[in-house]
Scaffold this motif. Sequence first.
Motif, mmCIF file in Angstrom:
data_model
loop_
_atom_site.group_PDB
_atom_site.id
_atom_site.type_symbol
_atom_site.label_atom_id
_atom_site.label_comp_id
_atom_site.label_asym_id
_atom_site.label_seq_id
_atom_site.Cartn_x
_atom_site.Cartn_y
_atom_site.Cartn_z
ATOM 1 N N LEU A 172 -0.327 2.989 19.225
ATOM 2 C CA LEU A 172 0.352 4.272 19.085
ATOM 3 C C LEU A 172 -0.568 5.316 18.472
ATOM 4 C CD1 LEU A 172 3.873 3.251 17.711
ATOM 5 C CD2 LEU A 172 3.238 3.819 20.052
ATOM 6 N N THR A 173 -0.368 6.563 18.871
ATOM 7 C CA THR A 173 -1.058 7.693 18.274
ATOM 8 C C THR A 173 -0.176 8.223 17.157
ATOM 9 O OG1 THR A 173 -2.100 8.262 20.371
ATOM 10 C CG2 THR A 173 -1.985 10.003 18.704
ATOM 11 N N VAL A 174 -0.726 8.341 15.958
ATOM 12 C CA VAL A 174 0.044 8.815 14.807
ATOM 13 C C VAL A 174 -0.073 10.334 14.720
ATOM 14 C CG1 VAL A 174 0.319 8.736 12.308
ATOM 15 C CG2 VAL A 174 -0.316 6.660 13.558
ATOM 16 N N ARG A 201 0.822 -1.211 0.000
ATOM 17 C CA ARG A 201 0.000 0.000 0.000
ATOM 18 C C ARG A 201 0.855 1.261 0.000
ATOM 19 N NH1 ARG A 201 -3.441 -1.242 5.253
ATOM 20 N NH2 ARG A 201 -1.438 -2.182 5.766
ATOM 21 N N THR A 202 2.074 1.144 0.505
ATOM 22 C CA THR A 202 2.912 2.325 0.649
ATOM 23 C C THR A 202 4.231 2.221 -0.107
ATOM 24 O OG1 THR A 202 3.753 1.426 2.732
ATOM 25 C CG2 THR A 202 1.958 3.038 2.858
ATOM 26 N N LYS A 211 -0.629 6.098 7.416
ATOM 27 C CA LYS A 211 -1.259 6.013 8.739
ATOM 28 C C LYS A 211 -1.921 4.658 8.948
ATOM 29 C CE LYS A 211 -3.180 10.155 8.055
ATOM 30 N NZ LYS A 211 -3.983 11.370 8.257
ATOM 31 N N ALA A 212 -2.523 4.095 7.902
ATOM 32 C CA ALA A 212 -3.176 2.785 8.013
ATOM 33 C C ALA A 212 -2.154 1.687 8.313
ATOM 34 C CB ALA A 212 -3.940 2.469 6.731
ATOM 35 N N ARG A 251 8.133 8.405 20.124
ATOM 36 C CA ARG A 251 8.349 9.019 21.435
ATOM 37 C C ARG A 251 7.201 8.597 22.332
ATOM 38 N NH1 ARG A 251 12.778 9.392 20.013
ATOM 39 N NH2 ARG A 251 13.899 11.243 19.407
ATOM 40 N N GLY A 252 7.495 7.704 23.253
ATOM 41 C CA GLY A 252 6.445 7.222 24.137
ATOM 42 C C GLY A 252 5.372 6.499 23.354
ATOM 43 N N ASP A 253 4.131 6.937 23.503
ATOM 44 C CA ASP A 253 2.998 6.317 22.814
ATOM 45 C C ASP A 253 2.642 7.023 21.508
ATOM 46 O OD1 ASP A 253 2.729 4.398 24.774
ATOM 47 O OD2 ASP A 253 1.269 5.549 25.923
ATOM 48 N N ASN A 254 3.539 7.876 21.025
ATOM 49 C CA ASN A 254 3.299 8.619 19.787
ATOM 50 C C ASN A 254 4.313 8.233 18.732
ATOM 51 O OD1 ASN A 254 1.201 10.354 20.863
ATOM 52 N ND2 ASN A 254 2.825 11.349 22.023
ATOM 53 N N VAL A 255 3.872 8.251 17.486
ATOM 54 C CA VAL A 255 4.782 8.072 16.354
ATOM 55 C C VAL A 255 4.579 9.266 15.424
ATOM 56 C CG1 VAL A 255 3.165 6.576 15.098
ATOM 57 C CG2 VAL A 255 5.572 6.559 14.499
ATOM 58 N N LEU A 256 5.670 9.955 15.119
ATOM 59 C CA LEU A 256 5.637 11.107 14.229
ATOM 60 C C LEU A 256 6.096 10.671 12.852
ATOM 61 C CD1 LEU A 256 5.413 14.161 13.607
ATOM 62 C CD2 LEU A 256 7.802 14.348 14.327
ATOM 63 N N LEU A 257 5.254 10.919 11.855
ATOM 64 C CA LEU A 257 5.600 10.674 10.458
ATOM 65 C C LEU A 257 5.890 12.024 9.820
ATOM 66 C CD1 LEU A 257 2.768 8.171 9.451
ATOM 67 C CD2 LEU A 257 5.078 7.649 10.254
#
Length: 84
Positions: free
Chosen positions: A63-65, A22-23, A53-54, A33-39
Motif C-alpha cells: 500500500l501507498t501511505v 512503536r505507536t 508509516k513504518a 481506498r484501492g492501493d492507498n491508505v490515508l492516515l
Amino acid sequence: MNAEPEQYLSARLRRALAEDPRTAEQGVRVTVRGDNVLLSGSVVSDERRDALKAVIHDVAPDLTVLDDVKVVPVGAPAGREEIR
C-alpha cells in the motif's frame, strides 16, 4: 490490488497501530481506498508520525501511505488558567 475487503484491511491496520509498541496509537484514522491508505489525525511528534508509516508498511507493504497526520506537541501550559 489487495484481495482483502477495504473495511477489513482498515480494521487490521488500526489494530496494528494500537497494538504495536512503536505507536500504541488509537486516535489516528485509517482509510483504505484501492492501493492507498490515508492516515489522518494528530500525534505528539514527527517520530510518532514516522512510526505510524513504518507500522503500516510492515503490515501492508504494497500500500501507498498518504499522510495527513498533524503534529501537535504536548507541553506545559504557557500561563495560568483562571477559573471563574
